[in-house]
Design a protein around this motif. Sequence first.
Motif, PDB file in Angstrom:
ATOM      1  N   ASP A  44      48.683  58.946 -47.484  1.00  0.00           N
ATOM      2  CA  ASP A  44      49.652  58.347 -48.412  1.00  0.00           C
ATOM      3  C   ASP A  44      49.130  56.982 -48.844  1.00  0.00           C
ATOM      4  O   ASP A  44      48.221  56.414 -48.223  1.00  0.00           O
ATOM      5  N   ILE A  45      49.694  56.455 -49.945  1.00  0.00           N
ATOM      6  CA  ILE A  45      49.119  55.247 -50.548  1.00  0.00           C
ATOM      7  C   ILE A  45      49.078  54.106 -49.530  1.00  0.00           C
ATOM      8  O   ILE A  45      48.053  53.448 -49.356  1.00  0.00           O
ATOM      9  N   LEU A  46      50.188  53.924 -48.813  1.00  0.00           N
ATOM     10  CA  LEU A  46      50.257  52.770 -47.912  1.00  0.00           C
ATOM     11  C   LEU A  46      49.247  52.883 -46.764  1.00  0.00           C
ATOM     12  O   LEU A  46      48.591  51.903 -46.406  1.00  0.00           O
ATOM     13  N   SER A  47      49.093  54.093 -46.200  1.00  0.00           N
ATOM     14  CA  SER A  47      48.124  54.244 -45.102  1.00  0.00           C
ATOM     15  C   SER A  47      46.723  53.889 -45.582  1.00  0.00           C
ATOM     16  O   SER A  47      45.966  53.220 -44.877  1.00  0.00           O
ATOM     17  N   LEU A  48      46.384  54.346 -46.801  1.00  0.00           N
ATOM     18  CA  LEU A  48      45.054  54.050 -47.329  1.00  0.00           C
ATOM     19  C   LEU A  48      44.882  52.543 -47.539  1.00  0.00           C
ATOM     20  O   LEU A  48      43.850  51.976 -47.221  1.00  0.00           O
ATOM     21  N   LEU A  49      45.934  51.921 -48.051  1.00  0.00           N
ATOM     22  CA  LEU A  49      45.850  50.481 -48.295  1.00  0.00           C
ATOM     23  C   LEU A  49      45.726  49.716 -46.974  1.00  0.00           C
ATOM     24  O   LEU A  49      44.950  48.775 -46.862  1.00  0.00           O
ATOM     25  N   ILE A  50      46.475  50.167 -45.960  1.00  0.00           N
ATOM     26  CA  ILE A  50      46.426  49.457 -44.674  1.00  0.00           C
ATOM     27  C   ILE A  50      45.061  49.652 -44.012  1.00  0.00           C
ATOM     28  O   ILE A  50      44.492  48.720 -43.439  1.00  0.00           O
ATOM     29  N   LYS A  51      44.521  50.861 -44.144  1.00  0.00           N
ATOM     30  CA  LYS A  51      43.179  51.080 -43.580  1.00  0.00           C
ATOM     31  C   LYS A  51      42.183  50.125 -44.251  1.00  0.00           C
ATOM     32  O   LYS A  51      41.319  49.564 -43.587  1.00  0.00           O
ATOM     33  N   ALA A  52      42.335  49.943 -45.562  1.00  0.00           N
ATOM     34  CA  ALA A  52      41.422  49.033 -46.263  1.00  0.00           C
ATOM     35  C   ALA A  52      41.665  47.591 -45.809  1.00  0.00           C
ATOM     36  O   ALA A  52      40.753  46.788 -45.728  1.00  0.00           O
ATOM     37  N   ASN A  53      42.931  47.300 -45.494  1.00  0.00           N
ATOM     38  CA  ASN A  53      43.281  45.958 -45.041  1.00  0.00           C
ATOM     39  C   ASN A  53      42.676  45.678 -43.656  1.00  0.00           C
ATOM     40  O   ASN A  53      42.288  44.563 -43.342  1.00  0.00           O
ATOM     41  N   LEU A  54      42.574  46.755 -42.839  1.00  0.00           N
ATOM     42  CA  LEU A  54      42.044  46.585 -41.485  1.00  0.00           C
ATOM     43  C   LEU A  54      40.527  46.744 -41.440  1.00  0.00           C
ATOM     44  O   LEU A  54      39.902  46.543 -40.403  1.00  0.00           O
ATOM     45  N   SER A  55      39.946  47.138 -42.575  1.00  0.00           N
ATOM     46  CA  SER A  55      38.519  47.451 -42.603  1.00  0.00           C
ATOM     47  C   SER A  55      37.666  46.257 -42.158  1.00  0.00           C
ATOM     48  O   SER A  55      37.959  45.104 -42.451  1.00  0.00           O
ATOM     49  N   GLU A  56      36.564  46.616 -41.464  1.00  0.00           N
ATOM     50  CA  GLU A  56      35.672  45.532 -41.040  1.00  0.00           C
ATOM     51  C   GLU A  56      34.672  45.185 -42.122  1.00  0.00           C
ATOM     52  O   GLU A  56      34.019  44.160 -42.096  1.00  0.00           O
ATOM     53  N   ASP A  57      34.542  46.074 -43.091  1.00  0.00           N
ATOM     54  CA  ASP A  57      33.588  45.845 -44.174  1.00  0.00           C
ATOM     55  C   ASP A  57      34.240  44.901 -45.207  1.00  0.00           C
ATOM     56  O   ASP A  57      35.205  45.273 -45.871  1.00  0.00           O
ATOM     57  N   PRO A  58      33.727  43.665 -45.326  1.00  0.00           N
ATOM     58  CA  PRO A  58      34.408  42.700 -46.210  1.00  0.00           C
ATOM     59  C   PRO A  58      34.458  43.171 -47.663  1.00  0.00           C
ATOM     60  O   PRO A  58      35.355  42.787 -48.414  1.00  0.00           O
ATOM     61  N   SER A  59      33.515  44.048 -48.061  1.00  0.00           N
ATOM     62  CA  SER A  59      33.509  44.465 -49.477  1.00  0.00           C
ATOM     63  C   SER A  59      34.658  45.413 -49.792  1.00  0.00           C
ATOM     64  O   SER A  59      35.028  45.584 -50.944  1.00  0.00           O
ATOM     65  N   THR A  60      35.220  46.069 -48.778  1.00  0.00           N
ATOM     66  CA  THR A  60      36.334  46.986 -49.060  1.00  0.00           C
ATOM     67  C   THR A  60      37.647  46.499 -48.448  1.00  0.00           C
ATOM     68  O   THR A  60      38.644  47.199 -48.486  1.00  0.00           O
ATOM     69  N   ARG A  61      37.617  45.297 -47.891  1.00  0.00           N
ATOM     70  CA  ARG A  61      38.838  44.828 -47.228  1.00  0.00           C
ATOM     71  C   ARG A  61      39.830  44.265 -48.248  1.00  0.00           C
ATOM     72  O   ARG A  61      39.456  43.566 -49.181  1.00  0.00           O
ATOM     73  N   LEU A  62      41.110  44.605 -48.070  1.00  0.00           N
ATOM     74  CA  LEU A  62      42.165  44.042 -48.926  1.00  0.00           C
ATOM     75  C   LEU A  62      42.873  42.953 -48.136  1.00  0.00           C
ATOM     76  O   LEU A  62      43.212  43.164 -46.978  1.00  0.00           O
ATOM     77  N   SER A  63      43.104  41.819 -48.777  1.00  0.00           N
ATOM     78  CA  SER A  63      43.841  40.770 -48.065  1.00  0.00           C
ATOM     79  C   SER A  63      45.315  41.179 -47.964  1.00  0.00           C
ATOM     80  O   SER A  63      45.760  42.094 -48.672  1.00  0.00           O
ATOM     81  N   ASP A  64      46.077  40.480 -47.110  1.00  0.00           N
ATOM     82  CA  ASP A  64      47.498  40.816 -46.957  1.00  0.00           C
ATOM     83  C   ASP A  64      48.238  40.702 -48.281  1.00  0.00           C
ATOM     84  O   ASP A  64      49.082  41.538 -48.603  1.00  0.00           O
ATOM     85  N   SER A  65      47.903  39.646 -49.068  1.00  0.00           N
ATOM     86  CA  SER A  65      48.673  39.470 -50.310  1.00  0.00           C
ATOM     87  C   SER A  65      48.262  40.524 -51.346  1.00  0.00           C
ATOM     88  O   SER A  65      49.097  41.009 -52.108  1.00  0.00           O
ATOM     89  N   GLU A  66      46.989  40.927 -51.343  1.00  0.00           N
ATOM     90  CA  GLU A  66      46.574  42.000 -52.265  1.00  0.00           C
ATOM     91  C   GLU A  66      47.302  43.305 -51.920  1.00  0.00           C
ATOM     92  O   GLU A  66      47.738  44.048 -52.791  1.00  0.00           O
TER      93      GLU A  66
END
Length: 591
Positions: A341-363
């Motif tokens: 689901d959209i939120l799980s994907l976004l949270i996984k990106a938020n938790l990602s260790e790869d800075p190029s795919t990481r989303l900040s909390d506000s993003e």
Amino acid sequence: MAMDSKPPSTSPLDFRSLVRFATGRVLVLVVALCVLVQLFRGLWWIINLYLIAPPFDPLRHLPGPDASRLSNHFNEVMDPERTPQTHEDWIKRFGKTFRYHGFGAHDYRLMTFDLRALSYVLNSQTFERPWQTRRLLSQLLGQGVFAMEGEKHRIQRRIMAPAFTSNALKDLAPVMFQKVAEELRDRWLPMVDDGQRSKWDFIIAELQEQQPTKDEAGIECLEKSANKGAIIDITHWVLRATLDVIGLTGFDYAFRALETETEEVYLAYRILFHSVENGPDFKRIAELFFPIIEKLLPDEGLRRRNAALKIIKRKGEEIIKSKKQALLARIATPKDIWDKDILSLLIKANLSEDPSTRLSDSELLDQISTFLFAGSDTTNVAISWALYCLALNPEVQTRLREEFATCHADSSSRTGYVDALDSLPFLDAVVRETLRFAPPAHGTIRVAMKDEVIPLSEPIMLRTNEFAREVHIRKGSYVHIPIEGLNYSKDIWGEDALVFRPDRWFSLSANATHHPGLANVMSFTFGPHACIGWRFSLLEMKVFLAALLPHFVFAPAAEIRKYNTIVTRPYVKDRLGSGSALPLRVSRYNA
Ligand code: HEM
């Protein structure tokens, strides 16, 4: 009061006064200089904009309607009641590629119906959404994918793409779409059976007294169904349902908007929807260009909007926090539908260790707002227009109902329900024809980020009487993409392009078959900024029609007109002040 400009005498005490005096003078001089420089820049900007730049703008050579110095063509290109006729006239007079005037005679804007030119513009990195559009959307939705360009935009699209594949949607459909659509049906059944009256009964009675409807089809339907069932404002109810759908499918969040209209995030969204429903007034447009006005002259509308945004932000943070915890706790378990689901994907990106795919909390938070808004308002309008088209075309309605009667989902299969709906050709035709005939987005705009040459499939005759196979456009010029105009193009859809006729989808012309638009129409555009939710919307429309049509008959109740406020919404003619509404007479279908 007269100013004493004589310098003071030079005792030690006076020396300090002298320094103060000189410093004061220098400061006044510096401020005056700064003001002068700014005034000069402003003056230069105006002279350049109105006098120097226009004679060198390559778009001036293109054919197109003329405007006097301070007039514009905004009504002609944006009022959906006028655009079909305007486009037809302009194409006849100027061909498929021409320019019109924006804020005055100096402001040349390119409009094209040439698919090669459009493909070039929509697929090129040179053309971006204008900052005005992005600022307008980011005022409401923050810095989500709508406001992004370049690499950041590409990464965000890649992160969210898995949530919108056909497979991911098949998992969501029975659980969420169908559940909400059936809840909507169950809310309407008693209203219709009891003949429940709403404010629209009174408004419509009043309107009919003043001006009986002249539309023959309308009169016929009204007479047949007079006093049967109830008049229901379709957009009001469907928006409640589509918010529930995107809340549950995208973010595992229950607005319970269909059940009760008291949930605080739902109410906050209603304020946001209301703020766009009536279209931007002069002050809102000025604020777009000069955001300082917002701070200097806050008004009640702005205060309400900001309060609503605060609630959405607070609740969004809570949702993210609890979803993060749940996701981390579940990481060891086998994947279930929520992995995509959209939120799980976004949270996984938020938790990602790869800075190029990481989303900040506000993003992350801004993406939630973006999807809640983009995913509910547009589909609400699309489903509402579908029911309106069916109300005006009772024979199409009957045929669709008959097709539903032949549809049986295989309940033992995971994808049985969606597969069953996808096997209904007439349903598919009705949904696509609705999106073609009443596209929720009337048009979109791109701006050239550098001087560019746009190739054309057909040559155009310039004002200099020369032929051109390409259009030269300079940095900062706008390209208007007429979504509705392209959906009404006779070249693509034939002479009856302005008629709602689902059967056209069974014998498409070559131009329509090879249409570059998603789902073969322009309604979702195409290219890197095209609608990410197009499959989601097609399926949602099908599920809602499948839940409603077997139980209800829809008939027109009032004359409806289209009005553009971010999306093209229905309004009752002569009652624009009552806000967007689509009252239809809904009665029980008795087989
Ligand atoms: C019938 C319903 C819908 C219509 C007609 C529609 C239309 C559009 C259009 C025309 C654009 C592109 C605008 C442009 O090129 O400037 C767009 C972008 C977008 N849509 Fe939709 N949309 C619909 C439903 C949805 C849904 C259900 C979602 C999400 C669940 C969604 C999410 C988005 C997003 C995030 C973008 C921005 C894409 C980007 O900039 O990369 N839309 N939509």
